[in-house]
Write an enzyme that holds these catalytic residues in place. Structure first.
Site, PDB file in Angstrom:
ATOM      1  N   LEU A   1       0.865  -1.173   0.000  1.00  0.00           N
ATOM      2  CA  LEU A   1       0.000   0.000   0.000  1.00  0.00           C
ATOM      3  C   LEU A   1       0.902   1.223   0.000  1.00  0.00           C
ATOM      4  CD1 LEU A   1      -2.720  -0.973   2.664  1.00  0.00           C
ATOM      5  CD2 LEU A   1      -2.922  -1.060   0.174  1.00  0.00           C
ATOM      6  N   ASP A   2       0.538   2.241  -0.764  1.00  0.00           N
ATOM      7  CA  ASP A   2       1.336   3.465  -0.795  1.00  0.00           C
ATOM      8  C   ASP A   2       1.483   4.033   0.614  1.00  0.00           C
ATOM      9  OD1 ASP A   2       1.401   3.165  -3.512  1.00  0.00           O
ATOM     10  OD2 ASP A   2      -0.163   4.652  -3.921  1.00  0.00           O
ATOM     11  N   ILE A   3       2.504   4.830   0.824  1.00  0.00           N
ATOM     12  CA  ILE A   3       2.784   5.361   2.156  1.00  0.00           C
ATOM     13  C   ILE A   3       1.603   6.168   2.710  1.00  0.00           C
ATOM     14  CG2 ILE A   3       3.919   7.434   1.277  1.00  0.00           C
ATOM     15  CD1 ILE A   3       5.883   7.201   3.661  1.00  0.00           C
TER      16      ILE A   3
END
Length: 242
Positions: A101-103
């Site tokens: 998952l993106d930051i």
């Protein structure tokens, strides 16, 4: 398996500490005090106890994490907190996040040392549903919805140079988020780099907030707050392996 590795997998201590613990008679094998920490055991048949508590062995470990924003989906990182850093009370050796998952993306993230399961869940061929709650800058048009569901060009190319469209997805409209921002539930089967954000950009929109709600049969529990995690239940593990 060696006894010291078995005890280490249960977070009993370091190999040096375990050697001292065994020397002090704190560990038993089938009711008999162990004499050496490097003795080999059958983890499936032998009964191992430490300080009178019987230990059970699991070949694989499965956790569900509600990933908060600002944490990276990696095992190590020199600058940012990783998802493994959040599993403070666990032995994280061998564990990996199932996908990324993106930051700045929140939500469900499965973490395990079962490589076979990770492969099955991430393979586009398996068509495992991943549902995202997507908060948008603008209301999604009917044309935009149709394009998302058919597959869009997000800039990826196939080996022959042709456009690698995203696989067909599903779009459902949800109530606005209370800040006058429209919300959709987007179901995809892939895990390309920044995929959801790029898909919405491809239809002239922008993602303002993103949360993963489910992966396959596993849903993000309502009572699991951002940054919290728990082990998967036996029932959930069976669902993933069915």
């Amino acid at each position: 398996m060696r006894l010291d590795k078995y005890l280490g997998d249960h977070n009993i201590g370091t190999r040096k500490q375990i050697k001292e613990y065994v020397k002090n008679g704190r560990c038993k094998i089938n009711g008999i005090v162990a004499l050496k920490s490097d003795v080999h055991i059958d983890e499936d048949k032998d009964e191992i106890s430490f300080d009178g508590v019987i230990l059970s062995y699991k070949k694989y470990h499965y956790f569900i994490l509600n990933k908060p924003s600002g944490v990276v989906s990696a095992t190590t990182d020199g600058r940012n907190t990783t998802v493994l850093d959040l599993l403070k009370d666990e032995n994280v050796k061998g564990l990996s996040p199932c996908g990324r998952l993106d930051i700045d993306t929140e939500g469900l993230l499965l973490i395990t040392d079962d490589g076979g399961l990770i492969h099955r869940l991430l393979s586009p061929i398996k068509h495992v549903d991943k549902v995202y709650e997507v908060h948008l800058k603008d209301r999604l048009t009917d044309e935009g919805r149709m394009k998302l569901e058919e597959g869009v060009d997000i800039g990826d190319k196939k080996d022959d140079g042709s456009i690698d469209y995203t696989l067909p997805s599903k779009v459902a409209f949800a109530p606005d988020d209370g800040q006058d921002r429209p919300v959709i539930l987007l179901t995809i089967h892939e895990g390309r780099f920044h995929q959801v954000k790029r898909m919405l950009e491809a239809v002239g929109n922008e993602v303002l907030f993103l949360r993963r709600l489910s992966m396959g049969p596993i849903k993000l529990p309502d009572d699991l707050l951002p940054g919290q995690y728990r082990s998967l239940t036996d029932e959930e593990i069976d669902l993933l392996n069915s």
